[in-house]
Design a protein around this motif. Sequence first.
Motif, PDB file in Angstrom:
ATOM      1  N   VAL A 132       0.823  -1.211   0.000  1.00 56.60           N
ATOM      2  CA  VAL A 132       0.000   0.000   0.000  1.00 56.60           C
ATOM      3  C   VAL A 132       0.856   1.259   0.000  1.00 56.60           C
ATOM      4  CG1 VAL A 132      -1.585   1.362   1.428  1.00 56.60           C
ATOM      5  CG2 VAL A 132      -2.054  -1.051   1.004  1.00 56.60           C
ATOM      6  N   ASN A 133       1.968   1.236   0.713  1.00 54.45           N
ATOM      7  CA  ASN A 133       2.739   2.462   0.913  1.00 54.45           C
ATOM      8  C   ASN A 133       3.961   2.608   0.006  1.00 54.45           C
ATOM      9  OD1 ASN A 133       1.073   3.367   3.094  1.00 54.45           O
ATOM     10  ND2 ASN A 133       2.066   1.859   4.412  1.00 54.45           N
ATOM     11  N   GLU A 134       4.425   1.513  -0.611  1.00 55.46           N
ATOM     12  CA  GLU A 134       5.679   1.605  -1.358  1.00 55.46           C
ATOM     13  C   GLU A 134       5.562   1.228  -2.834  1.00 55.46           C
ATOM     14  OE1 GLU A 134       8.920  -0.377   0.634  1.00 55.46           O
ATOM     15  OE2 GLU A 134       8.238   0.275   2.619  1.00 55.46           O
ATOM     16  N   THR A 135       4.367   0.815  -3.292  1.00 53.96           N
ATOM     17  CA  THR A 135       4.200   0.526  -4.718  1.00 53.96           C
ATOM     18  C   THR A 135       3.050   1.367  -5.267  1.00 53.96           C
ATOM     19  OG1 THR A 135       2.527  -1.239  -4.554  1.00 53.96           O
ATOM     20  CG2 THR A 135       4.838  -1.882  -4.257  1.00 53.96           C
ATOM     21  N   ARG A 136       3.013   1.476  -6.595  1.00 55.87           N
ATOM     22  CA  ARG A 136       1.818   2.006  -7.253  1.00 55.87           C
ATOM     23  C   ARG A 136       0.922   0.796  -7.505  1.00 55.87           C
ATOM     24  NH1 ARG A 136       5.997   4.015 -10.073  1.00 55.87           N
ATOM     25  NH2 ARG A 136       5.397   3.087 -12.061  1.00 55.87           N
ATOM     26  N   THR A 225     -10.902  10.013   3.478  1.00 57.54           N
ATOM     27  CA  THR A 225     -10.022  10.618   4.463  1.00 57.54           C
ATOM     28  C   THR A 225     -10.045   9.675   5.665  1.00 57.54           C
ATOM     29  OG1 THR A 225      -9.593  12.626   5.774  1.00 57.54           O
ATOM     30  CG2 THR A 225     -11.893  12.072   5.370  1.00 57.54           C
ATOM     31  N   ALA A 226      -9.798  10.183   6.840  1.00 60.47           N
ATOM     32  CA  ALA A 226      -9.929   9.383   8.064  1.00 60.47           C
ATOM     33  C   ALA A 226     -10.494  10.282   9.149  1.00 60.47           C
ATOM     34  CB  ALA A 226      -8.577   8.816   8.500  1.00 60.47           C
ATOM     35  N   TYR A 324      -4.690   4.545   6.181  1.00 59.61           N
ATOM     36  CA  TYR A 324      -3.733   4.652   5.087  1.00 59.61           C
ATOM     37  C   TYR A 324      -2.719   5.748   5.385  1.00 59.61           C
ATOM     38  CZ  TYR A 324      -6.761   1.781   2.074  1.00 59.61           C
ATOM     39  OH  TYR A 324      -7.497   0.764   1.533  1.00 59.61           O
ATOM     40  N   ASP A 325      -1.495   5.562   4.916  1.00 53.34           N
ATOM     41  CA  ASP A 325      -0.476   6.598   5.093  1.00 53.34           C
ATOM     42  C   ASP A 325      -0.846   7.882   4.370  1.00 53.34           C
ATOM     43  OD1 ASP A 325       1.013   4.925   6.636  1.00 53.34           O
ATOM     44  OD2 ASP A 325       2.764   4.855   5.324  1.00 53.34           O
ATOM     45  N   ASP A 326      -1.668   7.767   3.294  1.00 51.85           N
ATOM     46  CA  ASP A 326      -2.099   8.954   2.554  1.00 51.85           C
ATOM     47  C   ASP A 326      -3.057   9.819   3.371  1.00 51.85           C
ATOM     48  OD1 ASP A 326      -0.618   8.180   0.400  1.00 51.85           O
ATOM     49  OD2 ASP A 326      -2.290   7.376  -0.748  1.00 51.85           O
ATOM     50  N   ALA A 327      -3.749   9.195   4.322  1.00 56.10           N
ATOM     51  CA  ALA A 327      -4.701   9.919   5.178  1.00 56.10           C
ATOM     52  C   ALA A 327      -4.590   9.364   6.591  1.00 56.10           C
ATOM     53  CB  ALA A 327      -6.116   9.782   4.642  1.00 56.10           C
ATOM     54  N   PRO A 328      -3.485   9.631   7.267  1.00 57.55           N
ATOM     55  CA  PRO A 328      -3.219   8.975   8.554  1.00 57.55           C
ATOM     56  C   PRO A 328      -3.963   9.610   9.718  1.00 57.55           C
ATOM     57  CG  PRO A 328      -1.419  10.437   8.001  1.00 57.55           C
ATOM     58  CD  PRO A 328      -2.373  10.486   6.835  1.00 57.55           C
ATOM     59  N   ASN A 329      -4.459   8.740  10.612  1.00 56.09           N
ATOM     60  CA  ASN A 329      -5.014   9.239  11.872  1.00 56.09           C
ATOM     61  C   ASN A 329      -4.382   8.532  13.071  1.00 56.09           C
ATOM     62  OD1 ASN A 329      -6.202   6.705  11.849  1.00 56.09           O
ATOM     63  ND2 ASN A 329      -8.273   7.433  12.296  1.00 56.09           N
ATOM     64  N   GLY A 330      -3.315   7.765  12.793  1.00 56.11           N
ATOM     65  CA  GLY A 330      -2.582   7.111  13.870  1.00 56.11           C
ATOM     66  C   GLY A 330      -3.087   5.742  14.252  1.00 56.11           C
ATOM     67  N   ASN A 331      -4.144   5.249  13.582  1.00 55.06           N
ATOM     68  CA  ASN A 331      -4.668   3.948  13.970  1.00 55.06           C
ATOM     69  C   ASN A 331      -3.903   2.826  13.288  1.00 55.06           C
ATOM     70  OD1 ASN A 331      -6.584   2.617  15.629  1.00 55.06           O
ATOM     71  ND2 ASN A 331      -7.659   1.930  13.798  1.00 55.06           N
ATOM     72  N   ASP A 332      -3.558   1.822  14.079  1.00 56.50           N
ATOM     73  CA  ASP A 332      -2.765   0.692  13.592  1.00 56.50           C
ATOM     74  C   ASP A 332      -3.509  -0.602  13.910  1.00 56.50           C
ATOM     75  OD1 ASP A 332      -0.122  -0.347  12.559  1.00 56.50           O
ATOM     76  OD2 ASP A 332      -0.178  -1.334  14.510  1.00 56.50           O
TER      77      ASP A 332
END
Length: 380
Positions: A132-136, A225-226, A324-332
């Motif tokens: 999700v974060n390192e590829t297209r 968004t988040a 998602y890293d594109d719309a982060p809210n800190g939830n893991d």
Amino acid sequence: MLGTIDPRDRELAHLLINHSVKAGKGELVFIHCIGGDTLRLGAALVEETIAAGAAPALHYQDDEIQREFLMRADEGVLKRLAQYETAQMKDADCYIGIRGSGNIFETSDVPIEQVDLFQRIVYKPVHLDIRVNETRWCVLRYPNQAMAQLAKTSRSAFADFYYKVCCVDYAKMAEAVKPLRALMEKTDKVRIKGPGETDFSLSIKDIPVVDCCGSHNIPDGECFTAPVRDSINGVVQFNTPTVKNGIPMDNIRLRFENGKAVEASGMDAAQTKKLNDVLDQDPGARYVGEFAIGFNPGVREPMRDILFDEKIGGSFHMALGQCYDDAPNGNDSMIHWDLVCIQRPEYGGGEIYFDDVLIRKDGVFVVDELKGLNPDAFGL
């Protein structure tokens, strides 16, 4: 035998390589085919990848074999697999996942402990963190017999629908969504009323907003968004059927207090137990990592397939778990589980307010600058 490639698969492959992941010369495209029905599109993607000057790496996965693997794999086996798949994913520039399961319930009898182990050791680090974060990347379904059954139609009719909604005018959609993205970027409080007991609020203040028009999903048509992690309060009932870990779930009701789903129920006691088993997998699973509005004009009815259902015109969805890293809210979390509510009149209606201003009623945008996302703007 592979058989003849449908010309519509070639059109779709061209869209995926050149619009969705934008594969370039010398890059590696990881093509992940799940289910034998996907291989003709996979072959078209191999051809299109080579035409773009990139290198295709096609990997095939069978559902029944995957079930047997999940039943038997211990922690050591999964760690070794994760090491291998991590190296693969890190070497890929692009990822295209084609999901064409012959039976979406194939893994329904895999013990939840085994599912947890696989998601923690393999799926989350390889897919949620790296892919999700390192590829297209782009993921999609394939219009096989199983999907036609879920849509309650013939395979031929479903295929016609599938290619129509997958190959919409994404350039037009990308222009039409710009005002929605701008409005969400300056919004603080969101309030939503809908079917059943649905009445809740959340804040999206200062969380990035991402519009999706053919990049990461096909079909596409959402703006996400988040929520601020602890901001959701109230009740939401999701009127779209779903499936998790091969288990069907319906009429999911969640009550939130300060961002956490403190109550969760399904349509009966058995579903309620399975739902709470999922939400108890880790602390982040009861919090929301994504909030989105769906607007694909051609996707109208649910089919228990999230890549379609979350794009339904007149819907919104929220994802429990990982942001998602594109719309982060800190939830893991190990999970990212999208749940959909349709607000069109035939599904009970509903309203969405941004900072106390009504922006959509009964699934139709009522603010002038957003009306370009309504179905009539696309001639549908």
